[in-house]
Scaffold this motif. Structure first.
Motif, PDB file in Angstrom:
ATOM      1  N   ARG A 255      -1.462  -4.370   2.645  1.00  0.00           N
ATOM      2  CA  ARG A 255      -2.525  -3.368   2.739  1.00  0.00           C
ATOM      3  C   ARG A 255      -1.938  -2.012   3.171  1.00  0.00           C
ATOM      4  O   ARG A 255      -2.294  -0.959   2.649  1.00  0.00           O
ATOM      5  CB  ARG A 255      -3.568  -3.850   3.745  1.00  0.00           C
ATOM      6  N   ASP A 257       1.279  -1.083   2.805  1.00  0.00           N
ATOM      7  CA  ASP A 257       2.116  -0.611   1.686  1.00  0.00           C
ATOM      8  C   ASP A 257       1.266   0.202   0.704  1.00  0.00           C
ATOM      9  O   ASP A 257       1.664   1.280   0.253  1.00  0.00           O
ATOM     10  CB  ASP A 257       2.732  -1.802   0.928  1.00  0.00           C
ATOM     11  N   LYS A 258       0.094  -0.327   0.392  1.00  0.00           N
ATOM     12  CA  LYS A 258      -0.773   0.323  -0.610  1.00  0.00           C
ATOM     13  C   LYS A 258      -1.433   1.588  -0.055  1.00  0.00           C
ATOM     14  O   LYS A 258      -1.605   2.559  -0.786  1.00  0.00           O
ATOM     15  CB  LYS A 258      -1.813  -0.684  -1.101  1.00  0.00           C
ATOM     16  N   TRP A 259      -1.769   1.567   1.229  1.00  0.00           N
ATOM     17  CA  TRP A 259      -2.364   2.749   1.852  1.00  0.00           C
ATOM     18  C   TRP A 259      -1.375   3.908   1.808  1.00  0.00           C
ATOM     19  O   TRP A 259      -1.745   5.039   1.485  1.00  0.00           O
ATOM     20  CB  TRP A 259      -2.759   2.440   3.304  1.00  0.00           C
ATOM     21  N   GLN A 261       1.109   4.448  -0.314  1.00  0.00           N
ATOM     22  CA  GLN A 261       1.287   4.946  -1.687  1.00  0.00           C
ATOM     23  C   GLN A 261       0.126   5.845  -2.113  1.00  0.00           C
ATOM     24  O   GLN A 261       0.305   6.777  -2.900  1.00  0.00           O
ATOM     25  CB  GLN A 261       1.420   3.777  -2.674  1.00  0.00           C
ATOM     26  N   PRO A 297       5.560  -0.674  -3.043  1.00  0.00           N
ATOM     27  CA  PRO A 297       4.168  -0.415  -3.417  1.00  0.00           C
ATOM     28  C   PRO A 297       3.260  -1.638  -3.251  1.00  0.00           C
ATOM     29  O   PRO A 297       2.045  -1.503  -3.222  1.00  0.00           O
ATOM     30  CB  PRO A 297       4.269  -0.016  -4.891  1.00  0.00           C
ATOM     31  N   ASP A 298       3.871  -2.833  -3.126  1.00  0.00           N
ATOM     32  CA  ASP A 298       3.052  -4.056  -3.151  1.00  0.00           C
ATOM     33  C   ASP A 298       3.585  -5.223  -2.308  1.00  0.00           C
ATOM     34  O   ASP A 298       3.017  -6.311  -2.322  1.00  0.00           O
ATOM     35  CB  ASP A 298       2.886  -4.535  -4.598  1.00  0.00           C
ATOM     36  N   ASN A 340      -1.949  -9.660  -2.407  1.00  0.00           N
ATOM     37  CA  ASN A 340      -2.299  -8.713  -3.462  1.00  0.00           C
ATOM     38  C   ASN A 340      -3.608  -9.088  -4.145  1.00  0.00           C
ATOM     39  O   ASN A 340      -4.311  -8.212  -4.653  1.00  0.00           O
ATOM     40  CB  ASN A 340      -1.168  -8.595  -4.479  1.00  0.00           C
ATOM     41  N   TYR A 343      -6.154  -7.859  -1.544  1.00  0.00           N
ATOM     42  CA  TYR A 343      -6.202  -6.382  -1.498  1.00  0.00           C
ATOM     43  C   TYR A 343      -5.572  -5.805  -2.771  1.00  0.00           C
ATOM     44  O   TYR A 343      -4.432  -5.341  -2.763  1.00  0.00           O
ATOM     45  CB  TYR A 343      -5.458  -5.875  -0.264  1.00  0.00           C
ATOM     46  N   HIS A 345      -6.270  -3.131  -4.282  1.00  0.00           N
ATOM     47  CA  HIS A 345      -6.160  -1.663  -4.236  1.00  0.00           C
ATOM     48  C   HIS A 345      -5.946  -1.205  -2.810  1.00  0.00           C
ATOM     49  O   HIS A 345      -6.164  -1.951  -1.857  1.00  0.00           O
ATOM     50  CB  HIS A 345      -7.418  -1.009  -4.821  1.00  0.00           C
ATOM     51  N   ALA A 346      -5.570   0.050  -2.665  1.00  0.00           N
ATOM     52  CA  ALA A 346      -5.357   0.639  -1.334  1.00  0.00           C
ATOM     53  C   ALA A 346      -6.671   0.713  -0.579  1.00  0.00           C
ATOM     54  O   ALA A 346      -7.721   0.915  -1.169  1.00  0.00           O
ATOM     55  CB  ALA A 346      -4.762   2.015  -1.475  1.00  0.00           C
TER      56      ALA A 346
END
Length: 346
Positions: A255, A257-259, A261, A297-298, A340, A343, A345-346
Motif C-alpha cells: 500500500r 509502495d503504491k502511495w 508512486q 511500484p508493487d 496487490n 490494494y 490501486h494507491a
C-alpha cells in the motif's frame, strides 16, 4: 415427526458450517499483533515505504502495533533480528543469502526497492585528482556500517576494477548527518551511501560520483541484472508461525509502495518527519525524483533478482559458498500477490 437421511445430512452440514465459521475467522486473525521492525537508517529514501506505512497508519489498518527501531546500518538491524530483539528487518535483500550461507533460514516477503540506490563517490577535498578506481587503493571509504549493502556495493564495484576489499579501509559513518560531516571534514576519501546524504554532498560540490545505482539502467550495468534492494525479511520460522501477521505486513508495505508512486515530491516531503529533510526540503524533493524509479511500484521481487544478488555476494565475500545456496528459499512473492489483490490501486 420423522426425519429423512437427506435432512439429517443438511442439518449436519449447517452444524458443520457454524463450527467452521469461527475457525475461519480465527485463521485470519493475527498471530502476533505487536511486531518490532529493525531498520538501518530509516530517514533514507531507500526505506521510504516503511516510513510511509508507519506514518500513514497502514500497519494499524492491518491490525498491527508496529514498532520501528532504527540502527546505524543494515548489518546492525540484521543482528537485532538474529539476536531476538526484533521480529522483522527492513533491510537489504542480499542479507537473506548471507544468512543462508551461515545455515540460517531467512526469507524476503515484500519489496521496497527494485534498485540498490547506492552511490559511490570520491571526495573533491582529499582526492581532487581522481582518475580511476585504482586511485582508491589505500584510501578510506565511508559506508553506512561495515558488512552493510553499501559496503558490498563498493567492494563489488572495486573488484570489477581489480581491487580487493583489503586494498581499502572501510569506515562506518551511518546514513545521516554524520556521514556528511565525515566527508566534509576529510575523515574519509570516498563514500558509499544513499539519498538524501549523496544529494546533499553533490549540491555542495563536495564529491565526484563514480558509480550510481539509483536507476535500473545503471544498476544492470554495475550488477549485471535486476538487483533487489530494500525489503522486509524475517526468519522462516517466524513466517511459518505467523503467516497472517506476515501478510498484514506485506499489505501495509505494498500500500505504501503504491502511495509513493502516486504522490508528488511535495506531498512526500510534507508527510515525512522534518529530520528526514536534513534542513533542505528542496534538496530532498530533488533526491526523491532521482530515486523514484528505484522504489518498487508493487512490492514484487523480480524473478532474476535473487540470482543477481547471489552473484554480487559471491564476488564480494571471499570463499563464499555460492554452489551451496538455494536462492528459491530466500524470497517469496506469495504475500505480495495477495496484497496487490487487496490494494490494486494507491
Amino acid at each position: 415427526m420423522s426425519i429423512s437421511r437427506r435432512d439429517l445430512l443438511k442439518l449436519s452440514g449447517i452444524a458443520g458450517a457454524t463450527v467452521f465459521a469461527p475457525a475461519l475467522v480465527r485463521a485470519q486473525e493475527l498471530e502476533k499483533k505487536e511486531v518490532t521492525i529493525a531498520v538501518g537508517g530509516q530517514a533514507l529514501i531507500y526505506y521510504l515505504p516503511l516510513s510511509i506505512a508507519n506514518i500513514n497508519g497502514y500497519f494499524k489498518d492491518e491490525g498491527l502495533d508496529a514498532k520501528v527501531v532504527d540502527f546505524a546500518g543494515g548489518s546492525k538491524a540484521l543482528q537485532a533480528v538474529v539476536g531476538g530483539s526484533a521480529d522483522v528487518v527492513s533491510g537489504a535483500f542480499e542479507h537473506t543469502i548471507t544468512l543462508q550461507s551461515k545455515g540460517q533460514a531467512y526469507r524476503t516477503f515484500v519489496q521496497q526497492g527494485r534498485a540498490p540506490m547506492i552511490v559511490l563517490a570520491v571526495s573533491k577535498k582529499t582526492m581532487p585528482d581522481y582518475k580511476s578506481p585504482a586511485d582508491l587503493k589505500g584510501k578510506k571509504i565511508g559506508v553506512t556500517a561495515p558488512g552493510s549493502s553499501t559496503n558490498m556495493m563498493a567492494s563489488f564495484f572495486l573488484s570489477q576494477h581489480g581491487l580487493k576489499p583489503a586494498d581499502v579501509s572501510y569506515i562506518g559513518v551511518g546514513a545521516g548527518a554524520g556521514a556528511i560531516t565525515a566527508m566534509r571534514t576529510g575523515q574519509i576519501d570516498a563514500i558509499a551511501n544513499l539519498d538524501p546524504v549523496i544529494s546533499t554532498l553533490v549540491k555542495e560540490d563536495a564529491v565526484t560520483l563514480i558509480a550510481d545505482t539509483r536507476t535500473l539502467k545503471d544498476t544492470k550495468q554495475v550488477f549485471g541484472g535486476n538487483m533487489p534492494s530494500g525489503c522486509l525479511y524475517t526468519s522462516q520460522s517466524f513466517i511459518d508461525a505467523n503467516p497472517n501477521t506476515v501478510q498484514a505486513l506485506a499489505n501495509a508495505i505494498v500500500r505504501a509502495d503504491k502511495w509513493i508512486q502516486a504522490a508528488s515530491p511535495d506531498e512526500i516531503a510534507k508527510t515525512v518527519p522534518e529530520g528526514y529533510l536534513l534542513g533542505d526540503p528542496d534538496l530532498y524533493k530533488l533526491a526523491l525524483k532521482g530515486n523514484m524509479e528505484a522504489l518498487s511500484p508493487d512490492g514484487m521481487v523480480p524473478e532474476d533478482g535473487p540470482q543477481t544478488a547471489l552473484n554480487a555476494l559471491a564476488a564480494f565475500v571471499p570463499n563464499f559458498p555460492k554452489d551451496k545456496i538455494d536462492v528459491s528459499k530466500v524470497w517469496t512473492n506469495d504475500y505480495v500477490i495477495k496484497a496487490n489483490k487487496k490494494y490494486p490501486h494507491a
